[in-house]
Scaffold this active site. Structure first.
Site, mmCIF file in Angstrom:
data_model
loop_
_atom_site.group_PDB
_atom_site.id
_atom_site.type_symbol
_atom_site.label_atom_id
_atom_site.label_comp_id
_atom_site.label_asym_id
_atom_site.label_seq_id
_atom_site.Cartn_x
_atom_site.Cartn_y
_atom_site.Cartn_z
ATOM 1 N N LYS A 89 2.588 66.779 27.696
ATOM 2 C CA LYS A 89 3.037 65.750 26.976
ATOM 3 C C LYS A 89 4.570 65.484 26.808
ATOM 4 O O LYS A 89 5.054 66.341 25.932
ATOM 5 C CB LYS A 89 2.150 65.643 25.645
ATOM 6 C CG LYS A 89 0.651 65.496 25.771
ATOM 7 C CD LYS A 89 0.027 65.673 24.726
ATOM 8 C CE LYS A 89 -0.071 64.337 23.772
ATOM 9 N NZ LYS A 89 -0.574 64.742 22.274
HETATM 10 C C1 E4P Z 1 -2.300 62.242 20.997
HETATM 11 O O1 E4P Z 1 -2.583 63.433 21.206
HETATM 12 C C2 E4P Z 1 -1.716 62.072 19.881
HETATM 13 O O2 E4P Z 1 -0.607 62.861 19.597
HETATM 14 C C3 E4P Z 1 -2.286 61.585 18.531
HETATM 15 O O3 E4P Z 1 -3.719 61.252 19.045
HETATM 16 C C4 E4P Z 1 -1.685 60.935 17.615
HETATM 17 O O4 E4P Z 1 -2.524 60.816 16.380
HETATM 18 P P1 E4P Z 1 -2.035 60.323 15.135
HETATM 19 O O5 E4P Z 1 -1.372 58.817 15.076
HETATM 20 O O6 E4P Z 1 -3.209 60.353 14.004
HETATM 21 O O7 E4P Z 1 -1.059 61.306 14.629
#
Ligand code: E4P
Length: 227
Positions: A89
């Site tokens: 990622k």
């Molecule tokens: C995906 O892996 C994202 O990092 C994650 O869903 C972000 O979520 P949040 O907005 O709850 O931190």
């Protein structure tokens, strides 16, 4: 088109337990998720979550470095730590996009993350990202319209025949998940507590209790259909 359901979390025991009753396909993590557990290292958390996944179940791991060289180095470290493909990622910052272009050339599977706009998703997909991750709730709390963003990403991917999959993230309620699916995402990643809410409903529990009570009252406590 196939649909993929991922757990947005890094707890191996939680994944194992949820997998007993939910059709989970894999896991996504991010630095904040890993930071919630300081009893073991981030690396150990990743090792443990990888152990409960089969080699064909996707594991998305986010680089923490913010420079192109740092991200590339970290991606290599993540990939070397596991004997199977890991989706790296990378946020769609300027440095992140530089890293994405290099990593794609090196054959690395990229999940472009931190996406707030249609164009960010389009550019990441054009640069070769395999997944793009729009942040549903974060878009909505900043006056955006996450579902419109998703619909437009999907429309552009379909128009230009782009193979990238839309992996929607950052959900805070189950309605957002269903709307995102109807808007055309290929995948969703959902926090463990929200995954449970997806399935559970007090109406189901009440119905089951009623059936059991009426059957027991008629045929006796503990009786089943054939015993
Ligand atoms: C995906 O892996 C994202 O990092 C994650 O869903 C972000 O979520 P949040 O907005 O709850 O931190």
């Amino acid at each position: 088109m196939s649909f993929t359901l991922l757990m947005d979390g890094a707890n191996a025991d939680v994944f194992r337990s949820l997998s007993q009753f939910l059709p989970l396909d894999g896991v996504t993590t991010n630095p904040s998720i890993l930071a919630k557990n300081t009893t073991i290292s981030a690396e150990e958390q990743l090792v443990r979550i990888n152990e409960v996944l089969s080699p064909n179940q996707p594991l998305h791991v986010q680089a923490i470095a913010e420079t192109v060289d740092g991200i590339r180095k970290e991606a290599e470290q993540i990939r070397n730590a596991f004997e199977r493909e890991i989706c790296i990622k990378v946020p769609v910052s300027t440095e992140g996009m530089k890293a994405i272009k290099h990593l794609v050339q090196d054959g690395v599977t990229i999940t472009a993350t931190g996406i707030f706009t249609t164009q960010q998703a389009f550019l990441a997909a054009k640069a070769g990202a395999s997944y793009v991750a729009p942040y549903v709730n974060r878009i909505d709390i900043q006056h955006g319209n996450s579902m419109e963003v998703i619909r437009r990403i999907r429309q552009l991917f379909d128009t230009y025949g782009m193979p990238a999959r839309i992996l929607a993230a950052s959900f805070k309620n189950v309605r957002q998940i269903e709307e995102a699916m109807l808007a055309g995402v290929h995948e969703v990643t959902v926090a463990p507590d929200l995954l449970e809410v997806l399935l559970n409903h007090q109406g189901t529990d009440a119905a089951v209790k009623q059936f059991t009570n009426e059957f027991s009252n008629a045929f006796g406590e503990g009786k089943t259909l054939f015993e």
